[in-house]
Design a protein around this motif. Structure first.
Motif, PDB file in Angstrom:
ATOM      1  N   LYS A  83       0.828  -1.217   0.000  1.00 56.61           N
ATOM      2  CA  LYS A  83       0.000   0.000   0.000  1.00 56.61           C
ATOM      3  C   LYS A  83       0.862   1.268   0.000  1.00 56.61           C
ATOM      4  O   LYS A  83       0.505   2.267  -0.635  1.00 56.61           O
ATOM      5  N   LEU A  84       2.005   1.223   0.699  1.00 56.91           N
ATOM      6  CA  LEU A  84       2.923   2.365   0.670  1.00 56.91           C
ATOM      7  C   LEU A  84       3.448   2.582  -0.747  1.00 56.91           C
ATOM      8  O   LEU A  84       3.470   3.705  -1.257  1.00 56.91           O
ATOM      9  N   ALA A  85       3.875   1.484  -1.381  1.00 57.52           N
ATOM     10  CA  ALA A  85       4.363   1.576  -2.761  1.00 57.52           C
ATOM     11  C   ALA A  85       3.263   2.094  -3.688  1.00 57.52           C
ATOM     12  O   ALA A  85       3.509   2.967  -4.531  1.00 57.52           O
ATOM     13  N   LYS A  86       2.045   1.582  -3.493  1.00 60.15           N
ATOM     14  CA  LYS A  86       0.928   2.029  -4.328  1.00 60.15           C
ATOM     15  C   LYS A  86       0.722   3.533  -4.190  1.00 60.15           C
ATOM     16  O   LYS A  86       0.496   4.238  -5.186  1.00 60.15           O
ATOM     17  N   SER A  87       0.813   4.043  -2.975  1.00 57.69           N
ATOM     18  CA  SER A  87       0.605   5.467  -2.737  1.00 57.69           C
ATOM     19  C   SER A  87       1.620   6.311  -3.502  1.00 57.69           C
ATOM     20  O   SER A  87       1.271   7.309  -4.141  1.00 57.69           O
ATOM     21  N   ASN A  88       2.897   5.920  -3.446  1.00 59.78           N
ATOM     22  CA  ASN A  88       3.942   6.675  -4.130  1.00 59.78           C
ATOM     23  C   ASN A  88       3.811   6.585  -5.648  1.00 59.78           C
ATOM     24  O   ASN A  88       3.968   7.578  -6.366  1.00 59.78           O
ATOM     25  N   ILE A  89       3.547   5.379  -6.137  1.00 61.14           N
ATOM     26  CA  ILE A  89       3.412   5.184  -7.589  1.00 61.14           C
ATOM     27  C   ILE A  89       2.196   5.934  -8.113  1.00 61.14           C
ATOM     28  O   ILE A  89       2.249   6.576  -9.172  1.00 61.14           O
ATOM     29  N   LYS A  90       1.095   5.872  -7.380  1.00 59.91           N
ATOM     30  CA  LYS A  90      -0.111   6.591  -7.782  1.00 59.91           C
ATOM     31  C   LYS A  90       0.130   8.090  -7.818  1.00 59.91           C
ATOM     32  O   LYS A  90      -0.266   8.785  -8.771  1.00 59.91           O
ATOM     33  N   ALA A  91       0.798   8.619  -6.796  1.00 58.26           N
ATOM     34  CA  ALA A  91       1.060  10.057  -6.732  1.00 58.26           C
ATOM     35  C   ALA A  91       1.923  10.507  -7.912  1.00 58.26           C
ATOM     36  O   ALA A  91       1.645  11.540  -8.542  1.00 58.26           O
ATOM     37  N   PHE A  92       2.970   9.746  -8.212  1.00 58.10           N
ATOM     38  CA  PHE A  92       3.885  10.134  -9.282  1.00 58.10           C
ATOM     39  C   PHE A  92       3.199  10.077 -10.645  1.00 58.10           C
ATOM     40  O   PHE A  92       3.394  10.945 -11.497  1.00 58.10           O
ATOM     41  N   HIS A  93       2.360   9.069 -10.860  1.00 58.54           N
ATOM     42  CA  HIS A  93       1.694   8.938 -12.159  1.00 58.54           C
ATOM     43  C   HIS A  93       0.509   9.889 -12.308  1.00 58.54           C
ATOM     44  O   HIS A  93       0.227  10.363 -13.410  1.00 58.54           O
ATOM     45  N   LYS A  94      -0.169  10.202 -11.218  1.00 60.79           N
ATOM     46  CA  LYS A  94      -1.234  11.222 -11.288  1.00 60.79           C
ATOM     47  C   LYS A  94      -0.654  12.580 -11.649  1.00 60.79           C
ATOM     48  O   LYS A  94      -1.292  13.381 -12.350  1.00 60.79           O
ATOM     49  N   ALA A  95       0.568  12.829 -11.187  1.00 58.86           N
ATOM     50  CA  ALA A  95       1.225  14.111 -11.479  1.00 58.86           C
ATOM     51  C   ALA A  95       1.563  14.248 -12.967  1.00 58.86           C
ATOM     52  O   ALA A  95       1.867  15.349 -13.436  1.00 58.86           O
ATOM     53  N   GLN A  96       1.502  13.156 -13.701  1.00 51.03           N
ATOM     54  CA  GLN A  96       1.824  13.175 -15.135  1.00 51.03           C
ATOM     55  C   GLN A  96       0.634  13.588 -16.008  1.00 51.03           C
ATOM     56  O   GLN A  96       0.762  13.693 -17.227  1.00 51.03           O
ATOM     57  N   GLY A 360       8.195   5.387  -6.637  1.00 49.89           N
ATOM     58  CA  GLY A 360       7.136   6.067  -7.389  1.00 49.89           C
ATOM     59  C   GLY A 360       7.317   5.986  -8.890  1.00 49.89           C
ATOM     60  O   GLY A 360       6.345   6.027  -9.640  1.00 49.89           O
ATOM     61  N   THR A 361       8.568   5.894  -9.372  1.00 49.96           N
ATOM     62  CA  THR A 361       8.800   5.780 -10.820  1.00 49.96           C
ATOM     63  C   THR A 361       8.412   4.386 -11.296  1.00 49.96           C
ATOM     64  O   THR A 361       8.266   3.457 -10.500  1.00 49.96           O
ATOM     65  N   ASN A 362       8.275   4.240 -12.600  1.00 49.20           N
ATOM     66  CA  ASN A 362       7.847   2.960 -13.158  1.00 49.20           C
ATOM     67  C   ASN A 362       9.051   2.083 -13.467  1.00 49.20           C
ATOM     68  O   ASN A 362      10.065   2.566 -13.968  1.00 49.20           O
ATOM     69  N   HIS A 363       8.924   0.784 -13.206  1.00 49.90           N
ATOM     70  CA  HIS A 363      10.061  -0.102 -13.462  1.00 49.90           C
ATOM     71  C   HIS A 363       9.928  -0.874 -14.776  1.00 49.90           C
ATOM     72  O   HIS A 363      10.797  -1.702 -15.095  1.00 49.90           O
TER      73      HIS A 363
END
Length: 428
Positions: A83-96, A360-363
């Motif tokens: 869930k922590l990872a999801k939060s960071n990934i979601k935030a970074f991709h929403k910012a795009q 948060g970045t995509n792998h």
């Protein structure tokens, strides 16, 4: 890792070759599987699953009950981490997200561009020796943000006919709409043509082995888009004596343990540092559970010693790494000038595994040198840019004569007539 000192630039291409099979070695197998799945659907998919994954399945689709049971088996600590990872990934991709581009190019002529979601997407999640539930986060989260309607996940089953609990939990958490127990070439073929158990999709995402990579490329011949040619994982580290040899070794091994066909490279301006890293690699390798696999990858890998940062940068750009770590006295030089890399990790305290999981970045990134032309997966990967235009009566009068002249010069009379008819009506 074998050390190469100051290789001649004319030898770089040979030195930097990936340890991969050629497409010709694989394409015949992929074509056979595609033809079979296209003709026979689920029965062919089940047959190849039995052949390649050593399991016979009654149903290919994961049931809601299986998801609930899997979710209960995932520990609370791991759920919290996911869930922590999801939060960071979601935030970074929403910012795009980007706004509509709206412009009046001249009086009476209005043009604009909007993003629309790709309606049907397929997510390929590797299983096998390392079930990559982290890849579910990387693909399903931006798909959901983009607004994709159908998100179909395919992942190979284990010998018990199950998909890893963590994959099922993460898929449910991130809004995947259908989960199918199928991997390899047959999964990509199913997503390409559709089958009773696998909906046909418009674009396929996700990493895989060389067979999956070739299968994705073949899918494009049948009108299905793909994210990129993403094959075996790779990492290049640029480091000098300011870096920690133990850290560098751990990063190299973190990619080497992905698979025997992975490749890691160290570029450095210090031979003694390369030797220190080799010592650390040998030491850390001994205690890895995936020692055999990592050892194979290390055998495909090398350390390259060069005279200065300028030569190093030229060599790195020639390679075009999927992952690029820079840990030197002058990180800014590399960060500001690197031209070809999927994702960049800066400094002694930025391990590549941070990007693999939770920063948060995509792998999901381009491999095999494709970072020279491809981006890693991002929000735009799940969207299309659509353009719109609206021309008023005044606008067609302003722009029409230019269109007429250009169409006539190209010999396309019907194009000219489409304007001429309108202009004549407006004159009457």
């Amino acid at each position: 890792m074998k050390i190469f000192e100051n290789p001649n630039p004319k030898d770089w291409a040979k030195l930097l070759e990936r340890p991969t099979k050629t497409v010709d070695d694989i394409e015949a197998i992929v074509n056979d599987v595609f033809s079979d799945v296209k003709a026979n659907g689920d029965s062919a998919i089940k047959s190849y699953t039995s052949k390649f994954d050593k399991v016979d399945l009654d149903s290919l689709v994961v049931s809601e009950a299986e998801i609930v049971e899997a979710t209960e088996r995932v520990s609370k600590k791991l759920k919290k981490a996911i869930k922590l990872a999801k939060s960071n990934i979601k935030a970074f991709h929403k910012a795009q997200r980007t706004n509509k581009v709206f412009l009046k190019t001249m009086k009476g002529v209005t043009c604009w561009q909007e993003k629309r979601p790709i309606q049907k997407v397929g997510l390929y999640i590797p299983g096998g020796t390392a079930p990559l539930f982290s890849t579910v986060l990387m693909l399903a989260i931006p798909a959901k943000i983009a607004g994709c309607k159908d998100i179909v996940l395919c992942s190979p089953p284990n010998k018990e006919g199950k998909i890893a609990d963590e994959i099922l939990y993460t898929a449910k958490l991130c809004g995947v709409t259908k989960i199918v127990k199928v991997g390899g070439i047959q999964a990509i073929a199913g997503l390409t043509f559709g089958a009773p158990s696998i909906p046909q999709v418009y674009k396929i995402f996700g990493p895989g082995n060389q067979y999956v990579t070739v299968a994705k490329q073949l899918a494009t011949k049948y009108g299905v888009a793909i994210d990129m040619p993403a094959g075996p994982s790779e990492l290049l580290v640029m480091a000098d004596e300011s870096a920690n040899p133990a850290y560098v070794a751990s990063d190299l091994l973190s990619q080497a343990e992905h698979g025997s066909d992975s490749q890691v490279i160290l570029v450095t301006t210090s031979k003694s540092f390369a030797e220190d890293v080799n010592t650390e690699v040998k030491s850390q390798l001994e205690v890895l559970p995936r020692k055999a696999m990592a050892s194979d990858a290390i055998n495909n890998s090398k350390s390259i010693v060069v005279d200065n940062n300028e030569i190093a940068l030229a060599l790195i750009d020639a390679y075009g790494p999927e992952h690029f770590i820079v840990a030197t006295n002058d990180n800014d030089y590399f960060v500001e000038n690197i031209g070809n890399a999927g994702s960049v990790f800066i400094g002694n305290y930025t391990p590549e595994s941070a990007g693999d999981y939770a920063s948060g970045t995509n792998h999901t990134l381009p491999t095999n040198g494709f970072s020279k032309a491809y981006s890693g997966v991002n929000l735009d990967s799940f969207q299309k840019s659509m353009t719109f235009q609206k021309i008023s009566q005044k606008g067609i009068k302003n722009i029409g004569p230019a269109i007429e002249l250009m169409a006539e010069a190209e010999g396309l009379q019907a194009h000219k007539n489409a304007v001429t008819l309108r202009l004549k009506d407006l004159e009457s």
